[in-house]
Design an enzyme around this catalytic site. Structure first.
Site, PDB file in Angstrom:
ATOM      1  N   SER A 153     -11.460 102.373 -45.822  1.00 49.26           N
ATOM      2  CA  SER A 153     -12.351 102.181 -46.979  1.00 49.26           C
ATOM      3  C   SER A 153     -13.726 102.698 -46.598  1.00 49.26           C
ATOM      4  O   SER A 153     -14.050 102.813 -45.411  1.00 49.26           O
ATOM      5  CB  SER A 153     -12.442 100.676 -47.278  1.00 49.26           C
ATOM      6  OG  SER A 153     -13.548 100.391 -48.120  1.00 49.26           O
ATOM      7  N   TYR A 166     -12.972  91.405 -45.292  1.00 48.83           N
ATOM      8  CA  TYR A 166     -12.452  92.724 -45.681  1.00 48.83           C
ATOM      9  C   TYR A 166     -13.138  93.841 -44.889  1.00 48.83           C
ATOM     10  O   TYR A 166     -12.482  94.721 -44.320  1.00 48.83           O
ATOM     11  CB  TYR A 166     -12.669  92.915 -47.189  1.00 48.83           C
ATOM     12  CG  TYR A 166     -12.124  94.205 -47.741  1.00 48.83           C
ATOM     13  CD1 TYR A 166     -10.791  94.313 -48.109  1.00 48.83           C
ATOM     14  CD2 TYR A 166     -12.943  95.320 -47.900  1.00 48.83           C
ATOM     15  CE1 TYR A 166     -10.291  95.507 -48.623  1.00 48.83           C
ATOM     16  CE2 TYR A 166     -12.449  96.514 -48.414  1.00 48.83           C
ATOM     17  CZ  TYR A 166     -11.123  96.590 -48.771  1.00 48.83           C
ATOM     18  OH  TYR A 166     -10.628  97.768 -49.273  1.00 48.83           O
TER      19      TYR A 166
END
Ligand code: BGC
Length: 268
Positions: A153, A166
C-alpha cells in the site's frame, strides 16, 4: 486477441473474491493463467470470479483458506498442486483493516490485522518458495523459477493516523518482500510489491461513497481520480510475466500521485 503472456502458468491469488484481488485474478486469467481464486467468506462471489475467468478459456478454481492459518495455507497449496501440477505465481493480496485510534486499539484489533496482512503473506510466500525450488525453472513457461507479488500500500511509506495496525503490517510487508527477493534472487525467484493508493473497493467505501468524501479524497490524488481494480490487474500481469524479468525487490506505487506530497502543490 491480446497475447496470452501467462499461458499455462498457474497463479494463486489470495483474497480474490472481491476488490483488488478480484481485479488481479481476472487480469491473470485473461492473460492465460490458471487461477486459484482464494477466499474466506462468500463462496458465491468467488465462484462468479471463477466463471468469469473460465469465459476467457482459462482454468480456474475457488479454494477456501484463511491465509493466517498455517494448516489451511498448506492445504490450499496441496489442492492447487493436485489440480494444476504446480504454482508459478503467487499474488499475496488478502488484507483487511480494523481501524481505531491508537490509544483505544485493542490487542485483538492489532493482532487480527497483523495475522492476516503480514503473517498471511509469510505463510503463503513460504509455501510458494518451497514449490518453486522443488520444481525449478520450466523455460517453456517462464525464465523465472517463480514470481511473488505482494500487495502492499502507499501506507508502507505514508504514516496513517487511526490505522497503526494496518500501516505497520504494510511496512512489514516491505522488508519481508525485499528479504525474500534478496534471499532467492540467485535461484531466479522474483519478488515485488504493488503499492496501491485509493482504489475503489469495499475496503475504503467510506472514502468515496459520498460527494463530500470523494472531494476530500481528491485533494490527496494529483491525477484527480480514484483507481479501479483493473489498474492494479494490468500491473500484476506485467510483474508476473517475463516482461518484468529484471525487476526484483521493487515496490511499485500505483496511486495517481498520492505519494507526491500533494499538499506541497500549493504550500511549502
Ligand atoms: C487502504 C485504503 C485507502 C488507501 C489510500 C489503502 O491501502 O486500504 O483504505 O483508501 O490505502 O489511503
Amino acid at each position: 486477441m491480446a497475447e496470452k503472456k501467462l499461458l499455462n502458468q498457474t497463479a494463486i491469488v489470495t483474497g480474490a473474491n472481491s476488490g483488488i484481488g478480484e481485479g488481479v485474478a481476472i487480469a491473470l486469467g485473461k492473460a492465460g493463467a490458471n487461477v486459484v481464486v482464494n477466499y474466506v467468506v462468500d463462496p458465491e462471489a468467488a465462484n462468479a470470479v471463477v466463471e468469469k475467468i473460465k469465459s476467457f478459456g482459462s482454468r480456474a478454481l475457488a479454494i477456501q483458506a484463511d491465509v493466517s492459518k498455517e494448516d489451511q495455507v498448506i492445504k490450499m497449496f496441496q489442492q492447487t498442486i493436485q489440480q494444476f501440477r504446480t504454482v508459478d505465481i503467487l499474488v499475496n493480496n488478502a488484507g483487511l483493516q480494523r481501524d481505531s485510534k491508537f490509544h483505544e486499539m485493542t490487542l485483538a484489533q492489532w493482532q487480527f490485522v497483523i495475522d492476516v496482512n503480514l503473517t498471511g503473506q509469510f505463510l503463503c510466500a513460504r509455501e510458494a518458495v518451497k514449490e518453486f525450488l522443488r520444481r525449478g525453472i520450466v523455460p517453456e513457461r517462464s525464465v523465472a523459477c517463480g514470481k511473488i507479488i505482494c500487495m502492499s500500500s502507499v501506507h508502507q511509506v505514508i504514516p496513517w493516523a487511526g490505522h497503526a495496525n494496518y500501516a505497520s503490517s504494510k511496512g512489514g510487508i516491505k522488508m519481508l518482500m525485499e528479504t525474500i527477493a534478496q534471499e532467492y534472487g540467485k535461484q531466479k525467484i522474483r519478488v515485488n510489491s504493488i503499492c496501491p493508493g485509493a482504489i475503489k473497493t469495499p475496503i475504503n467505501t467510506k472514502a468515496w461513497d459520498t460527494p463530500e468524501a470523494y472531494n476530500s479524497l481528491m485533494e490527496l490524488i494529483p491525477e484527480n481520480r480514484i483507481g479501479v481494480p483493473e489498474d492494479i490487474g494490468k500491473l500484476a500481469v506485467f510483474l508476473a510475466s517475463d516482461d518484468s524479468d529484471y525487476i526484483s525487490g521493487a515496490s511499485i506505487f500505483i496511486d495517481g500521485g498520492m505519494t507526491l506530497f500533494p499538499g506541497f502543490a500549493t504550500g511549502g
